[in-house]
Design an enzyme around this catalytic site. Structure first.
Site, PDB file in Angstrom:
ATOM      1  N   CYS A   1       4.666   1.655  -8.586  1.00 47.68           N
ATOM      2  CA  CYS A   1       5.749   1.181  -7.731  1.00 47.68           C
ATOM      3  C   CYS A   1       6.925   0.790  -8.615  1.00 47.68           C
ATOM      4  O   CYS A   1       6.765   0.002  -9.551  1.00 47.68           O
ATOM      5  CB  CYS A   1       5.329  -0.007  -6.865  1.00 47.68           C
ATOM      6  SG  CYS A   1       6.623  -0.532  -5.711  1.00 47.68           S
TER       7      CYS A   1
ATOM      8  N   CYS B   1      21.929 -10.140   6.299  1.00 43.33           N
ATOM      9  CA  CYS B   1      21.051  -9.036   5.912  1.00 43.33           C
ATOM     10  C   CYS B   1      21.185  -7.871   6.883  1.00 43.33           C
ATOM     11  O   CYS B   1      20.328  -6.986   6.911  1.00 43.33           O
ATOM     12  CB  CYS B   1      19.598  -9.507   5.833  1.00 43.33           C
ATOM     13  SG  CYS B   1      18.966 -10.191   7.385  1.00 43.33           S
TER      14      CYS B   1
END
Length: 404
Positions: A139, A362
């Site tokens: 990842c 956000c």
């Protein structure tokens, strides 16, 4: 004779909000980058901004949608998301700054899914718009301390998982190490209790909690788990909200600092654990409001220990926003609402006389909607700082300053 399958076609000129490339005539092309050319057969000839994805799980893993963009194009995408949302609402900004993007392997908070399929335990992010779990062997977004837990977690979870029943493993990098919350499992009995404790000890966890549907139950916590803001440690409930990266948190705080510089008394609305009340509140008097009671209590205790002048209030700002009369008592307002924005609070702010407003968001869409209300109420949008904390994803954040 020209091969019509490879003849020149339209060029990708920008990236749309959901991550598709767009041609000048409005065609949407998945997995394309600015400068790529669309062939007549539907294939792509890559241009100078098409990058080799650094992760072998891309594009199946839903953790990233845009690893095929180079850094320049991804930063431009983050900025354009914010600028485009404002244009869509007819809001003019003094300046939309170049985006600040968090580096790879810096994400300190993540919710992964785990499931057992026969003898195999898969652990990772889901594919986009799917329940399929991508079993991560690498990842490029997670902090290495979080990724290092994935392999041993598969072994720990194996006896707790029923076939094809997914659970969640939520991880946060706290001051003391990794705080792990496992949701959707029953971990009864001495054997499993010992396995959980042994796992936590072997891997140096800050805390291990289990939620079987009745709320988190702490199974291991050698010392109270904290998250620090502005050098002040705040007791953190399991998987409490936290900005995704330290770099992103710092960028958001510095972007709004000028709005609060001359404010002796200001309010932090949707304050969470005090990310900004503590980071930006030294030498100030701060009123902090939050609907989650546990976070309010944590902030209040931390501020008292640090002898900060923070009045923490348990208040649902959707149902009971600060009124115009309450707002006018402050020199500045900072708000950091969830993705839905702060429609009710923005309406009150638009009618107020507060000199400066710092808005952290956000969701560029809900921010632009609220910004339009503020502009119609007489506020000027001075500056907007786009921030890409969720690198290579379509999730974009921002920090803005309004002045009356």
């Amino acid at each position: 004779m020209t091969d019509i399958s490879t003849a020149d076609g339209p060029t990708i000129i920008r990236i749309a909000a959901k991550g598709d490339g767009v041609t000048a005539d409005g065609r949407h092309v998945p997995m394309s980058a600015p400068g790529d050319r669309l062939r007549i057969d539907g294939g792509l000839d890559f241009g100078p901004h098409h990058a080799d994805p650094p992760c072998r799980h891309y594009p199946l893993c839903g953790g990233c949608q845009l690893q095929h963009l180079d850094d320049e194009s991804y930063a431009a995408y983050v900025r354009d998301r914010v600028a485009g949302a404002l244009v869509g609402q007819g809001v003019e900004a003094g300046v939309v700054l170049p985006a600040i993007v968090s580096p790879p392997r810096s994400r300190r908070r993540a919710a992964l899914r785990a499931g057992r399929f026969g003898r195999k335990v898969a652990l990772g992010f889901s594919s986009e718009n799917s329940h399929r779990i991508v079993d991560l062997s690498m990842c490029e977004t997670l902090d290495p301390a979080l990724f290092a837990l994935l392999a041993p977690l598969r072994t720990l979870l194996a006896p707790m998982l029923g076939d094809r029943r997914a659970v969640q493993a939520k991880m946060t990098l706290a001051d003391q190490g990794v705080d792990l919350l496992i949701e959707g499992v029953e971990a009864d009995g001495l054997e499993l209790a010992e396995a959980l404790t042994g796992f936590a000890q072997r891997h140096g966890l800050a805390r291990l909690s289990v939620d079987d549907g009745y709320g988190p139950q702490t199974r291991y916590e050698p010392e109270p788990v904290t998250i620090s803001f502005g050098g002040i440690a705040v007791a953190s409930p399991p998987y409490a909200f936290l900005q995704a990266t330290k770099d992103g948190e710092r960028a958001l705080a510095e972007a709004v600092r000028p709005a609060l510089a001359d404010a002796a008394v200001w309010a932090d609305l949707f304050c969470g654990m005090g990310t900004f009340a503590l980071t930006l509140g030294e030498g100030k008097r701060v009123y902090a409001a939050e609907a989650a009671r546990g976070l309010v209590l944590s902030l209040k205790a931390a501020a008292n220990r640090a002898q900060r002048q923070v009045a923490a209030d348990h208040r649902d700002l959707f149902r009971r926003p600060l009124t115009v009369e309450e707002l006018n008592r402050f020199d500045a307002i900072l708000l950091d609402p969830p993705r839905a924005g702060a429609r009710e609070q923005a309406a009150q702010l638009a009618a107020s006389q507060v000199p400066a407003i710092a808005y952290i968001s956000c969701n560029p869409g809900s921010f632009a909607r609220d910004a339009k209300m503020l502009a119609e109420g007489g506020y000027r949008l001075d500056s907007v700082q786009p921030v890409g904390q969720f690198r290579w994803s379509t999730h974009v954040e921002l920090a803005a300053i309004f002045r009356r």
